[in-house]
Every structure is written in structure tokens, then in C-alpha cells.
Design a protein around this motif. Structure first.
Motif, PDB file in Angstrom:
ATOM      1  N   THR A  20      33.264 -19.235  12.730  1.00  0.00           N
ATOM      2  CA  THR A  20      34.020 -18.445  13.698  1.00  0.00           C
ATOM      3  C   THR A  20      35.216 -17.836  12.970  1.00  0.00           C
ATOM      4  O   THR A  20      35.439 -18.092  11.786  1.00  0.00           O
TER       5      THR A  20
ATOM      6  N   ALA B 270      28.962 -20.445  20.629  1.00  0.00           N
ATOM      7  CA  ALA B 270      28.445 -21.348  19.590  1.00  0.00           C
ATOM      8  C   ALA B 270      27.437 -22.332  20.174  1.00  0.00           C
ATOM      9  O   ALA B 270      26.391 -22.610  19.569  1.00  0.00           O
TER      10      ALA B 270
ATOM     11  N   SER C 115      27.297 -16.991  13.179  1.00  0.00           N
ATOM     12  CA  SER C 115      28.698 -16.873  13.577  1.00  0.00           C
ATOM     13  C   SER C 115      28.816 -16.748  15.087  1.00  0.00           C
ATOM     14  O   SER C 115      27.890 -16.282  15.766  1.00  0.00           O
ATOM     15  N   ALA C 116      29.957 -17.186  15.603  1.00  0.00           N
ATOM     16  CA  ALA C 116      30.207 -17.176  17.035  1.00  0.00           C
ATOM     17  C   ALA C 116      31.668 -16.824  17.284  1.00  0.00           C
ATOM     18  O   ALA C 116      32.481 -16.781  16.363  1.00  0.00           O
ATOM     19  N   GLN C 117      32.002 -16.606  18.567  1.00  0.00           N
ATOM     20  CA  GLN C 117      33.359 -16.241  18.946  1.00  0.00           C
ATOM     21  C   GLN C 117      34.247 -17.471  18.984  1.00  0.00           C
ATOM     22  O   GLN C 117      33.940 -18.456  19.665  1.00  0.00           O
ATOM     23  N   ASN C 118      35.362 -17.413  18.287  1.00  0.00           N
ATOM     24  CA  ASN C 118      36.228 -18.587  18.217  1.00  0.00           C
ATOM     25  C   ASN C 118      36.793 -18.970  19.583  1.00  0.00           C
ATOM     26  O   ASN C 118      36.852 -20.144  19.932  1.00  0.00           O
TER      27      ASN C 118
ATOM     28  N   SER D 111      33.750 -21.047  22.986  1.00  0.00           N
ATOM     29  CA  SER D 111      32.799 -21.944  22.335  1.00  0.00           C
ATOM     30  C   SER D 111      31.432 -21.941  23.017  1.00  0.00           C
ATOM     31  O   SER D 111      30.461 -22.453  22.446  1.00  0.00           O
TER      32      SER D 111
ATOM     33  N   GLU E 178      29.588 -10.342  13.984  1.00  0.00           N
ATOM     34  CA  GLU E 178      30.068 -10.437  15.360  1.00  0.00           C
ATOM     35  C   GLU E 178      29.122  -9.764  16.355  1.00  0.00           C
ATOM     36  O   GLU E 178      29.503  -8.844  17.084  1.00  0.00           O
TER      37      GLU E 178
ATOM     38  N   ASN F 277      34.801 -25.577  18.290  1.00  0.00           N
ATOM     39  CA  ASN F 277      33.626 -25.094  17.571  1.00  0.00           C
ATOM     40  C   ASN F 277      33.202 -26.047  16.469  1.00  0.00           C
ATOM     41  O   ASN F 277      32.009 -26.228  16.211  1.00  0.00           O
TER      42      ASN F 277
END
Length: 537
Positions: free
Chosen positions: A400, A382, A373-376, A379, A313, A440
Motif C-alpha cells: 500500500t 486489501a 497493491s491496495a489502498q492504504n 483495508s 493503483e 493492512n
């Protein structure tokens, strides 16, 4: 698009007990890891130059038509493996003294013992105290017979909830079962050791315990339903150590800066028959990455795939790595948008890492899964990461964490005590989280990549005043129902790996992340775990 404080608001209340301080001691052929617990119910962090965001209620989602996962793709459930330390309720190793925490110094107010007071084996030169990991039956209120053995000089006295003095390098005692909510506590108190015959090789376990290598066989069996094991809580990734080299890493007989030895992580994956997911410390250097890739390639069982993710994260300003990446990106002038710099720097460094790992697995690329990984809930993160330079060339999966239940006991739920009404609210949050996940997934699909969850589950942080209510909610049969729908909808809509957080953990004001509260808890008392195990069949 500019990432404002409002758009980053939801990333800042985090899970887990953060590893802000790590103290390690070598313990014969293993070493002890300690993570000092600090609650992570973080307030909103506002970066200078932005305005304070106003709370916004979670809307009740309207019915939507959702896509179906492509035919032929099956769901694989994974789990984030709980860490081994004396105050956790997971029991990992057969030896209760292994990776239990630091030796404490009685002459220094029981602070973690200085390295100068430890012998070459990582044990006290003359005196020290160690809290042991708790055996499973003790959590369930059952007494457990335990025997400790050791080599060298010194007197061993068992303190805490049992009091016995050992003789002839051996001591046996009965560990009483837990009563109420108190942790059953046993301390090993060493005194009178000397350098001529160093105290070492402390081993405490139940007579006749069935082990699988260094692991408790019951722990191995508990992990077998999961196709992927993510080792975030075995690593020091969240602590973001400034220097991680192959020379200062942890091994089976030496403590280091990167967390639990990689060999332990690989060996557990082999014993379970699952794919390991490594969270690589952000500041690991090139030599570390290359050697880590080689070690995993050579030690991991044939047919197993290895997931690699840079840090954890990096978009989340609850963790120090996010500010580091932001500052690095700004220094490189990667973007004119301030907050895009952190995301782009993460992408840039992920590319750097994955190139070395690609070389390590060049003979069989199918065994390698390169993750970003990205923040859910945002978007944009991402899209920014995947669009940066040639990220897509060096990535196999976008991940995510589709958590649901953020800020649950606030807003309209502040004074609600009816569980059925609370679950109506939680269900709306579940549906909303998966709607964000679909956004995402569409980004992953655009680049022809897998879309997976690196963490998943409910994300309820209950204030102390809500402790009784939250415990009832977490243990409710309605939680089983919501997890069943959650996993079924993920399978239908996303169709790839969901890695839940976490295998085991208590219900507390810092979150109730565990699918069960303690190792060995009866399945009927664990609605989340029961739903997950049924889905994993």
C-alpha cells in the motif's frame, strides 16, 4: 461490505503529472519519451448510482499501543525513480538529448512531429526542434559547457538561452545557469537535412562527463542508497495503453507503447546494485509477460530480486485502468457488490500475470517478488484482493502507499499560516496513515506475506494561493523531523521495504513529491532527502 463513494473518496486526489499522452521518437540507440503534464489535483469522482460524499475532518489520533516488527527483519528503503523528460529536474542519461521529449515540428505550430516526418533513425527528415534535458549545475545557477555532435546532413542551431550555429557536425555552447524560478532552456534546431545522409545520432553532453554506460554517473550514485527502484514514472502504466505486445514494446533503438525500454530499467538496477520494481501495463498480453519475465531473468544481475506489480493503483478512479477493471469485473459477474468487481478483477488478472512470471523464475524463485497493491486508507481493498480465489498462492507481498497530508490546506488548516501549528496537524495525519498501514499489515500477516510500501511520503497538494506557505513548509527543518519519525515508526511497526515517492521533483500546485527539488541540490536544502539518507545508512 459495500465500497461506497465515501469509502473511495480519499483515493481520488492523486500525485504526479499524469501521462495522458505519450509521444515517442527514436534517437539513434535511444528514443525520446514525452509525458504531457496535466495537474492531478483531482476532484472527488462519484460513480453513477452513488451519493456525493461529505468532507470529514481528519481526527487527531489517540495514543495507541503498536506492534513491533519481528526481530531480524531490517528496513530497506526504496525510491520511485523520477522520469527523464526535458521539463523534469532529474538528469538520468549522460546524453542530454536522450529521452528528453519529442521532436517538434516548426511547420505545424511546434506540435509533436508526425512519424511520417521522421527518418528511419527517429530524427527529422529535414527540420525539427528538440528541447534538451537540463544538466545538474544549471539548476543550481551555474553555467555549463556542453558539446553536441551528430552524424549525417543538416545544420544545427542552438536556440533558447544560448544561441550558436554548429559546423562540421559539432557545436559547443555554454548553458547558462538558472536565474530565479525559470527553467534554463536549450533547444536544438535542425534544418536542411536530407535523405541521402540522414540526420542521426545526436549526442549532447559536457566534455569529460563521467558516464556509467548510458547513465550519468552522478545519477547512479544518487540512487545507490536505495535498495529498491520502482519504475512507475519510466513506464506508460498510468496511460493505460490499449495494446501492449512484445512486438510494439520499446527497445533501446525503437519507441513503443510501454514506456522507457525495459533494458534501461534493468541496466540502471544493475548499475546501482538495487532491486528493480516493474509496474506492468494492465493490457500487456501473455507473450509480453512471458518475454518480459525472461528478459528480466536473463539480464538482471545475479543476486538481485525483481518486483512485479500489475499496473498501478487499479482501485484509483483517477486512472483509466480502474474503470476498465471495474467494467471487466462486472461483465464477469465476479461479485454482487458493484465495486468489489474491480478489486476482484485486479486480483484475477494479477494471478494470471504472476503465473507466467513464476514460470520464468522457476529455476530460482527467490529472485522473484510478486506484488499486489491496495489502498492504504481502505483495508477492505486489501482484504478483498487477498481473499479472492487463490491470490495468496501467487503473491509474495501486499503493498500500500501510506501517504499523509491529504487535503491538508482544507478544513481547520484553511486559514492557518503558522508552520508549527501546521506541522502539529501534519503529525496527526502521519500517525493516522501508519495506523491504517498496520491494518493492512495484519492482512498480509494473516496470509504469511510481506507487507511493503509501493509509495510513501507526504501528500500535500497546495493551491496556488498557498504556494509561498507550502514552499516554506516543504523546506522547513520540521519536515526533516517528521520524515525521521515516519521512517523510524515504519521500521518499528512494519519492518519491511518502504519505497518513497519520489526521488526528485519541484514544489508546485500539483504536489511536492520530490525528496529534492532538482538533481544536485545541496543536501542541507533537502530536509526530506536528508532524513531518508540518514535512515538508509
Amino acid at each position: 461490505m459495500h465500497v461506497t463513494a465515501q469509502s473511495t473518496r480519499s483515493i481520488l486526489t492523486k500525485r504526479r503529472l499524469m501521462a495522458t499522452t505519450l509521444v515517442f521518437v527514436v534517437a539513434a540507440t535511444a528514443w525520446a519519451e514525452v509525458k504531457e503534464p496535466y495537474g492531478e489535483d483531482y476532484p472527488v469522482v462519484v460513480v453513477p448510482g452513488t451519493s456525493t460524499p461529505s468532507p470529514t475532518p481528519t481526527p487527531t489520533p489517540a495514543p495507541v499501543t503498536v506492534p513491533t516488527a519481528p526481530a531480524g527483519r531490517s528496513l530497506r528503503l526504496g525510491v520511485n525513480v523520477a522520469g527523464s523528460v526535458y521539463y523534469n529536474t532529474e538528469r538520468v542519461f549522460a546524453n542530454l538529448a536522450q529521452i528528453a521529449g519529442p521532436w517538434k515540428d516548426p511547420s505545424a505550430g511546434y506540435a509533436a512531429m508526425a512519424a511520417s516526418k521522421l527518418n528511419a533513425y527517429g530524427f527529422p527528415i529535414s527540420a525539427g526542434v528538440l528541447a534538451l534535458n537540463v544538466p545538474q549545475p544549471a539548476w543550481a545557477g551555474k553555467a555549463v559547457a556542453v558539446t553536441c555532435t551528430w552524424l549525417g546532413s543538416g545544420t544545427v542551431r542552438i536556440d533558447g538561452d544560448a544561441r550558436v550555429v554548429g559546423a562540421n557536425n559539432r557545436v559547443s555552447f555554454t548553458w547558462p545557469g538558472r536565474t530565479g524560478t525559470n527553467r534554463p532552456n536549450i533547444l536544438v534546431n535542425v534544418s536542411g537535412a536530407n535523405t541521402a545522409a540522414p540526420f542521426r545520432a545526436l549526442d549532447c553532453r559536457e566534455p569529460g562527463l563521467v558516464a556509467n554506460g548510458q547513465f550519468d554517473q552522478r545519477f547512479v550514485d544518487d540512487m545507490k542508497p536505495f535498495g529498491v527502484l520502482r519504475f512507475l514514472d519510466w513506464s506508460n502504466t498510468n496511460g493505460n495503453p490499449a495494446s501492449v505486445t512484445w512486438a510494439n514494446r520499446s527497445t533501446l533503438d525503437r519507441a513503443g507503447t510501454d514506456g522507457t525500454a525495459l533494458e534501461h530499467e534493468i541496466d540502471l538496477a544493475n548499475a546501482v546494485g538495487s532491486d528493480p520494481w516493474f509496474t506492468v501495463p494492465y493490457n500487456a498480453d501473455e507473450n509480453y509477460i512471458r518475454n518480459m519475465g525472461k528478459l528480466v531473468h536473463d539480464r538482471l544481475a545475479p543476486g538481485r530480486r525483481a518486483y512485479f506489480e500489475l499496473s498501478n493503483e487499479v482501485w484509483n478512479y483517477s486512472f483509466p485502468v480502474a474503470s476498465q477493471a471495474l467494467n471487466e469485473g462486472i461483465a464477469e459477474k465476479l461479485s454482487t457488490d458493484k465495486y468489489s468487481n474491480g478489486l476482484m478483477r485486479y486480483a484475477e488478472k494479477s494471478i494470471w500475470m504472476h503465473k507466467f512470471l513464476t514460470t520464468a523464475f522457476a529455476d530460482n524463485p527467490a529472485r522473484l517478488v510478486r506484488v499486489v497493491s491496495a489502498q492504504n486508507d481502505n483495508s477492505f481493498s486489501a482484504r478483498t484482493i487477498m481473499a479472492f480465489r487463490d491470490t495468496a498462492k501467487w503473491v509474495d507481498a501486499l503493498a500500500t502507499a501510506p501517504y499523509f497530508g491529504h487535503s491538508f490546506y482544507t478544513g481547520a488548516n484553511t486559514y492557518v499560516t503558522d508552520l508549527s501549528k501546521l506541522f502539529v496537524s501534519l503529525e496527526a495525519m502521519r500517525v493516522s496513515a501508519l495506523a491504517k498501514a498496520r491494518e493492512n499489515k495484519a492482512i498480509a500477516d494473516k496470509y504469511g506475506k510481506r507487507y511493503v510500501a509501493y509509495e510513501a511520503g507526504q501528500h500535500i497538494i497546495a493551491p496556488a494561493a498557498k504556494a509561498t506557505l507550502d514552499a516554506a513548509l516543504q523546506r522547513s527543518p520540521l519536515m526533516y523531523d517528521i520524515y525521521k519519525r515516519y521512517i523510524a515508526d515504519w521500521k518499528a511497526q512494519m519492518g519491511d521495504t518502504m519505497t518513497l515517492y519520489s526521488a526528485t521533483g519541484t514544489i508546485s500546485q500539483y504536489g511536492s513529491w520530490g525528496m529534492r527539488e532538482y538533481a544536485g541540490q545541496p543536501l542541507a536544502e533537502t530536509p526530506k532527502r536528508r532524513a531518508v539518507l540518514e535512515a538508509a545508512r
